[in-house]
Design a protein around this motif. Sequence first.
Motif, PDB file in Angstrom:
ATOM      1  N   THR A 173      -8.357   0.701  -1.445  1.00  0.00           N
ATOM      2  CA  THR A 173      -7.582  -0.454  -0.987  1.00  0.00           C
ATOM      3  C   THR A 173      -7.518  -0.513   0.533  1.00  0.00           C
ATOM      4  O   THR A 173      -7.579  -1.589   1.126  1.00  0.00           O
TER       5      THR A 173
ATOM      6  N   SER B  89      -9.620  -3.793   1.971  1.00  0.00           N
ATOM      7  CA  SER B  89      -8.746  -4.890   2.421  1.00  0.00           C
ATOM      8  C   SER B  89      -8.798  -5.098   3.929  1.00  0.00           C
ATOM      9  O   SER B  89      -8.191  -6.046   4.442  1.00  0.00           O
TER      10      SER B  89
ATOM     11  N   TYR C 136      -7.438  -6.941  -7.407  1.00  0.00           N
ATOM     12  CA  TYR C 136      -6.055  -6.680  -7.817  1.00  0.00           C
ATOM     13  C   TYR C 136      -5.371  -7.973  -8.249  1.00  0.00           C
ATOM     14  O   TYR C 136      -4.520  -7.964  -9.151  1.00  0.00           O
TER      15      TYR C 136
ATOM     16  N   TRP D  10       0.827  -1.215   0.000  1.00  0.00           N
ATOM     17  CA  TRP D  10       0.000   0.000   0.000  1.00  0.00           C
ATOM     18  C   TRP D  10       0.859   1.262   0.000  1.00  0.00           C
ATOM     19  O   TRP D  10       1.816   1.377   0.774  1.00  0.00           O
TER      20      TRP D  10
ATOM     21  N   TYR E  49     -11.252  -2.489  -5.842  1.00  0.00           N
ATOM     22  CA  TYR E  49     -10.092  -2.242  -4.993  1.00  0.00           C
ATOM     23  C   TYR E  49      -9.865  -3.315  -3.928  1.00  0.00           C
ATOM     24  O   TYR E  49      -9.064  -3.128  -3.020  1.00  0.00           O
ATOM     25  N   THR E  50     -10.543  -4.446  -4.018  1.00  0.00           N
ATOM     26  CA  THR E  50     -10.289  -5.541  -3.093  1.00  0.00           C
ATOM     27  C   THR E  50      -9.008  -6.274  -3.500  1.00  0.00           C
ATOM     28  O   THR E  50      -8.582  -6.213  -4.654  1.00  0.00           O
ATOM     29  N   PRO E  51      -8.395  -7.016  -2.575  1.00  0.00           N
ATOM     30  CA  PRO E  51      -7.233  -7.823  -2.957  1.00  0.00           C
ATOM     31  C   PRO E  51      -7.548  -8.802  -4.087  1.00  0.00           C
ATOM     32  O   PRO E  51      -6.698  -9.038  -4.956  1.00  0.00           O
TER      33      PRO E  51
END
Length: 305
Positions: free
Chosen positions: A217, A221, A100, A31, A95-97
């Motif tokens: 993020t 997250s 990505y 991040w 924008y979640t893991p």
Amino acid sequence: MATIEILGVPHSYELTAPTSSPHALVFVHGWLNSRGYWQPVISQLSVDFQCLSYDLRGFGESQSQPDNEVNRAQLSVSFAANSTSAVDSSLESTYTPAAYAHDLVVLLQQLHITSAWLIGHSLGGTIALWAANQMSDRVKGVICINAGGGIYLKEAFEQFRTMGQRFLQVRPRWLSQLPLIDLLFTRASVARPLERYWARQRVIDFVVADPEAALGTLLDSTTEEEINRLPQLVSQLQQPVYFLTGSHDKVMEPKYVRHLASFHPLFQYCGDNVIEIPDCGHLAMLEQPEAVASHIQAIVNGIGA
């Protein structure tokens, strides 16, 4: 530096020359960081392995959103089409893991990388775990650096999210021009002061990160659902998963790294898949690049695996 379009979004990346090794090493930053933080490690490993580093969507030199509405629609459709029952809710936001990780899946496909070890730092470690779950055929193993968790502490996480949002609000562009501002970043989250060059880079990445991506993020997250899903995710992975932790990491303490690592079969009874680096904080690849590179090489070459 090269640019590639992933689901309509331009991404910046660097790919070293192929080697005799059948495996590529793919580095995922954390991040408010960027791909450049991996260079001290890549410089030592690129002789033996092809190395890929890239800027996550909205960070470094990668854009946050597609250039036009058509590509934005395609991005949403792609997430929906590639989601499964296990990751449906994690792909609802871009924008979640898991979202990505889907970017990373597409990146490896486009670069024709068919056998890879994923090395992820902090949030990048979570993304790497999700990517390993999404493409078990291409990912041969995962190495998480300064990454762990899997325990949702309501009060602590609410405080973290609040502090993070306030932190992001204080990011005027002129901040990077302030004299000696980089000195603040030489000591933040590390056991020993960083070189001024890296502190300066931290300031730049902090300032240029896309506001929506930085906040998205952070929030996506750290939900209770995301945190509680991590142990299950690790337990389901068939590939080897190793964890490197800094003995003085105050952001992701070793005990939380060991907790998440314990859900993988390699943990056994005493943490066989956890390596603690002495005198190291939360930025192991900058603080102890020689040790990190050495451990990565040993793991990938099968020592102790």
